[in-house]
Motif scaffolding. Structure first.
Motif, short mmCIF file in Angstrom:
data_model
loop_
_atom_site.label_atom_id
_atom_site.label_comp_id
_atom_site.label_asym_id
_atom_site.label_seq_id
_atom_site.Cartn_x
_atom_site.Cartn_y
_atom_site.Cartn_z
N PHE A 125 0.71 -1.31 0.06
CA PHE A 125 -0.05 -0.49 0.21
C PHE A 125 0.80 1.70 0.06
O PHE A 125 0.11 2.28 -0.27
CB PHE A 125 -0.47 -0.22 0.91
N SER A 126 2.23 1.09 -0.03
CA SER A 126 2.93 1.81 0.12
C SER A 126 3.39 2.57 -1.48
O SER A 126 3.18 3.62 -1.67
CB SER A 126 4.50 2.25 0.92
N ASN A 127 2.93 1.82 -1.69
CA ASN A 127 2.86 2.49 -3.77
C ASN A 127 1.40 2.50 -4.19
O ASN A 127 0.53 2.21 -3.44
CB ASN A 127 3.39 1.44 -4.61
N ARG A 128 1.29 4.23 -4.26
CA ARG A 128 0.40 5.15 -4.55
C ARG A 128 -0.61 4.34 -5.83
O ARG A 128 -1.46 4.87 -5.71
CB ARG A 128 0.89 6.62 -5.07
N THR A 129 0.22 3.82 -7.45
CA THR A 129 -0.77 3.21 -7.66
C THR A 129 -1.97 2.01 -7.26
O THR A 129 -2.89 1.82 -6.95
CB THR A 129 -0.58 2.84 -8.78
N TYR A 130 -0.89 0.84 -6.57
CA TYR A 130 -1.95 -0.63 -5.39
C TYR A 130 -2.86 0.80 -4.89
O TYR A 130 -4.10 -0.06 -4.80
CB TYR A 130 -0.45 -0.50 -4.70
N SER A 131 -2.01 1.33 -3.95
CA SER A 131 -3.41 1.47 -3.13
C SER A 131 -4.33 2.33 -3.37
O SER A 131 -5.38 2.57 -2.49
CB SER A 131 -2.66 2.94 -1.65
N ILE A 132 -4.52 3.70 -3.92
CA ILE A 132 -5.36 4.29 -4.60
C ILE A 132 -6.04 3.36 -5.42
O ILE A 132 -7.65 3.35 -6.08
CB ILE A 132 -5.28 5.35 -5.40
N THR A 133 -6.04 2.26 -6.25
CA THR A 133 -6.72 1.64 -6.85
C THR A 133 -7.37 0.97 -6.01
O THR A 133 -7.92 0.16 -6.56
CB THR A 133 -5.47 0.51 -8.22
N ALA A 134 -7.10 0.24 -4.81
CA ALA A 134 -7.55 -0.45 -4.23
C ALA A 134 -9.31 0.24 -3.40
O ALA A 134 -9.97 -0.37 -3.56
CB ALA A 134 -6.95 -0.47 -2.23
N ILE A 135 -8.46 1.26 -3.14
CA ILE A 135 -10.14 2.57 -3.30
C ILE A 135 -10.30 2.48 -4.17
O ILE A 135 -12.10 2.86 -3.71
CB ILE A 135 -9.41 4.05 -2.78
N ALA A 136 -10.86 2.28 -5.37
CA ALA A 136 -11.40 2.36 -6.36
C ALA A 136 -12.27 1.31 -6.16
O ALA A 136 -13.16 1.33 -6.39
CB ALA A 136 -10.68 3.28 -7.43
N ALA A 137 -11.73 0.49 -6.55
CA ALA A 137 -12.48 -1.29 -6.86
C ALA A 137 -13.16 -1.28 -5.45
O ALA A 137 -14.19 -1.75 -5.47
CB ALA A 137 -11.26 -2.29 -6.34
N PHE A 138 -12.89 -0.46 -3.94
CA PHE A 138 -13.70 -0.84 -3.02
C PHE A 138 -15.35 0.12 -3.52
O PHE A 138 -16.36 -0.51 -3.50
CB PHE A 138 -13.14 -0.28 -2.36
N LEU A 139 -14.92 1.24 -4.23
CA LEU A 139 -16.31 2.21 -4.22
C LEU A 139 -16.68 1.71 -5.50
O LEU A 139 -18.03 1.35 -5.47
CB LEU A 139 -15.76 3.70 -4.72
N MET A 140 -16.64 0.99 -6.30
CA MET A 140 -16.95 0.98 -7.53
C MET A 140 -17.65 -0.82 -7.08
O MET A 140 -19.01 -1.23 -7.67
CB MET A 140 -16.24 0.45 -8.88
N GLY A 141 -17.23 -1.90 -5.80
CA GLY A 141 -18.30 -2.28 -5.53
C GLY A 141 -19.07 -2.63 -4.93
O GLY A 141 -20.42 -2.96 -5.05
N ALA A 142 -18.90 -1.51 -4.27
CA ALA A 142 -20.32 -0.77 -4.11
C ALA A 142 -21.67 -0.40 -4.33
O ALA A 142 -22.75 -0.70 -4.66
CB ALA A 142 -20.20 0.25 -2.92
N ALA A 143 -20.88 0.18 -5.88
CA ALA A 143 -21.98 1.08 -6.96
C ALA A 143 -22.07 -0.01 -7.81
O ALA A 143 -23.61 -0.05 -8.35
CB ALA A 143 -20.91 1.61 -7.90
#
Length: 608
Positions: A271-289
């Motif tokens: 999660f120290s990798n910005r691509t990995y951590s930000i993508t993880a947040i986006a995946a979480f949000l899209m799961g809800a949608a």
């Protein structure tokens, strides 16, 4: 903004035949798990009836599966990194198949719920490994070309599942919706054993048992609380608060444990990798949608458009086809332009447009064809989010942690879906109650309140079983009551039938002047003209009352459908906010360009 990709070890070399056979075996395993979800949902009513499920036990059919299939995803992902993808896929398929056979043999609700939990364990092993296999056998340049096949598997299972489940339940037995997994599993295992390489990382490590236990303690109470509230327990109840508190404490301890241990189940360094951590947040949000759309649109179809529950479920097929199309097209586009971010943002623009159209155009007189068109647009917008976010996380992870990255992406998406549905369900229930109180209750005539009471169904996920407000049926029933009164009046006042006369005399609405004559059961010649006049007046009054009642039913129907429409519109307004947040987060993801595999081997998968 472009972020340099981490150094990657050289990929092992596989023949095209090995790649395709391995891919086919994994897709069959994935189809096995995906098909079960849709097949079982069709058979659920018959299962409940045959095994005599108590009401409090019904939700556990899905809850048991959901909890184990979600909570163990990261654990299976870590195990696949340590012991190889083939072993974990095989373990998942065998476990899932064994559990399916036990489900088919279940003799009471307790057995079936326990076996469904075991099925969830097997499905988690399959889902956690599937995308990781693509990362093992294909280069970053090749991966997008094949990701559409995974979407196609989910699409095919959602189309075939309800149909197959209905046929097996109606013509054979509900038990066969579980037994049907056995031949599919046999074919999948043949491909996996005979064609699939072990895909081992070449490294060994210890299993973090403490971390695994803390993860389960953190996730299981959270999932149970989100599933049981507010139907079984109120949000503010001691049970729900206790589960949330347990989950929070365990989660904090889990993070501490994963930072300290040498072999974490979820490596916090990723999660120290910005691509990995930000993508993880986006995946979480899209799961809800994503899941919010699937859950609540059928409620609109049933309660507003008046279609059957079966047709409402089938109406999601266009959404599924849109998801498959979005998967395939996005994969080809990414492979062609060499970047993920533009494709993801483009798909989110389509998704945003779909939600905007639903928010501003959803109305009670919506046609089913109009809904289908909107669902296709939603599907195309949602489709790329499932594989592309996962592939982004895989691409930014070291090769010996691809399983961890893949399972984390799936875990975050499913957690987003679960939390999203729980939150949206609570918002929906509150909104629907408010809409009924302000729109429906005031227009229901006092004398009809009992008739309409059953039509006010509870909001929430379980409301899909309601049959909606059938205006034609209720109007017909009310009209028939007035026709029966006319017949009684004719039999008593015109035909002078003694039984009818006595019955009419007992009606409190009959004028006092006629009651004595009617109660006697005899009519003199002088009284007949007066009774004829009474009959004519009665018919006129009944006709007026019939028209007034029909108008009242129509007013209630309009109010009922408007209440449901506004409540569901509120869900899509919240979904719109989630999509906007997802778009903002996605825009912040640093682009990782495709890299050529090279350099010395540092523990890549090896052939055995």
């Amino acid at each position: 903004m472009t972020q340099a990709a981490p150094p990657q070890p050289q990929m092992p070399q596989f023949t095209q035949q090995q790649k395709m056979a391995t891919l086919l075996g994994v897709l069959l395993a994935l189809f096995l798990a995906a098909l079960d979800q849709t097949v079982v949902s069709t058979a659920t009513p018959e299962i409940i009836k045959d095994l005599k499920f108590e009401t409090s036990w019904i939700t556990w059919l899905t809850t048991a599966y959901l909890v184990t299939s979600t909570a163990t995803l990261p654990i299976w992902g870590k195990l696949s990194d340590l012991y190889g993808r083939r072993r974990i896929v095989v373990a998942g398929v065998i476990l899932f198949t064994l559990a399916s056979m036990l489900c088919g043999l279940a003799q009471d609700p307790t057995q079936l719920v326990l076996y469904r939990a075991l099925q969830g364990l097997g499905s988690a092993a399959i889902f956690s490994t599937a995308f990781a296999v693509v990362g093992d056998i294909f280069t970053p340049q090749e991966r997008p070309k094949y990701q559409g096949l995974f979407g196609a598997v989910f699409g095919l299972s959602s189309v075939i599942g309800p149909f197959a489940g209905g046929l097996l339940t109606d013509y054979v037995s509900w038990r066969w919706v579980f037994y049907i997994n056995v031949p599919v599993a046999a074919v999948a295992l043949w491909f996996i054993f005979s064609k699939m390489p072990p895909l081992q990382s070449g490294r060994r490590g210890k299993i973090d048992y403490v971390g695994g236990a803390l993860l389960l303690i953190a996730v299981i109470p959270l999932l149970l609380a989100l599933t049981l509230a507010p139907d079984t327990y109120a949000w503010g109840s001691a049970q729900i608060i206790g589960m949330f508190a347990t989950s929070l404490v365990a989660f904090i301890l889990f993070v501490v444990q994963e930072i300290r241990t040498g072999e974490p189940i979820v490596d916090m360094k990723l999660f120290s990798n910005r691509t990995y951590s930000i993508t993880a947040i986006a995946a979480f949000l899209m799961g809800a949608a994503f899941l919010g759309t699937i859950v609540f649109l059928p409620l609109f179809m049933v309660n507003v458009l008046g279609v059957s529950a079966t047709r409402a479920g089938a109406s999601l097929t266009p959404l599924t086809l849109g998801v498959v199309l979005g998967n395939v097209l996005s994969g080809q586009l990414v492979a062609r332009i060499g970047k993920y971010k533009p494709v993801l943002l483009g798909s989110l623009v389509l998704l945003l447009a779909g939600f905007l159209i639903l928010v501003f155009t959803l109305h009670p007189d919506e046609s089913q064809a109009s809904i289908v068109a909107k669902l296709v647009l939603l599907g195309i917008g949602l489709g790329p989010s499932i594989p592309l976010y996962t592939q982004l996380m895989i691409n930014t992870a070291p090769r010996d942690k691809i399983g961890m990255a893949s399972s984390s992406a799936t875990f975050l998406r499913q957690m987003g879906s679960t939390i999203g549905v729980a939150v949206l369900g609570t918002v929906f229930a509150s909104s629907l109650t408010h809409q009924f109180e302000t729109r429906v209750t005031p227009v229901v005539p006092q004398e009809m309140k009992a008739m309409f009471a059953s039509q006010q169904t509870r909001g929430g996920e379980g409301s899909s079983q309601t049959s909606g407000f059938d205006e034609k049926k209720i109007t017909s029933e009310v009209h028939q009551r007035f026709e029966d009164q006319k017949k009684l009046a004719k039999a008593a006042l015109i035909d002078n039938e003694p039984a009818a006369m006595k019955k009419l005399a007992q009606d409190p609405n009959t004028p006092e002047a006629y009651r004595t004559t009617l109660a006697s059961g005899e009519v003199s010649a002088q009284a007949k003209p007066y009774l004829k006049m009474a009959y004519d007046n009665t018919v006129k009054q009944l006709d007026k009352a019939d028209q007034k009642a029909a108008s009242a039913v129509h007013d209630v129907s309009v109010a009922f459908k408007t209440a449901w429409t506004e409540a569901i519109r509120g869900i899509f307004e919240v979904g719109l906010i989630v999509v906007v947040l997802g778009m903002i987060v996605t825009a912040l993801i640093p682009e990782v360009p495709f890299i050529k595999q090279g350099g010395p081997r540092q523990g890549p998968p090896v052939m055995e």
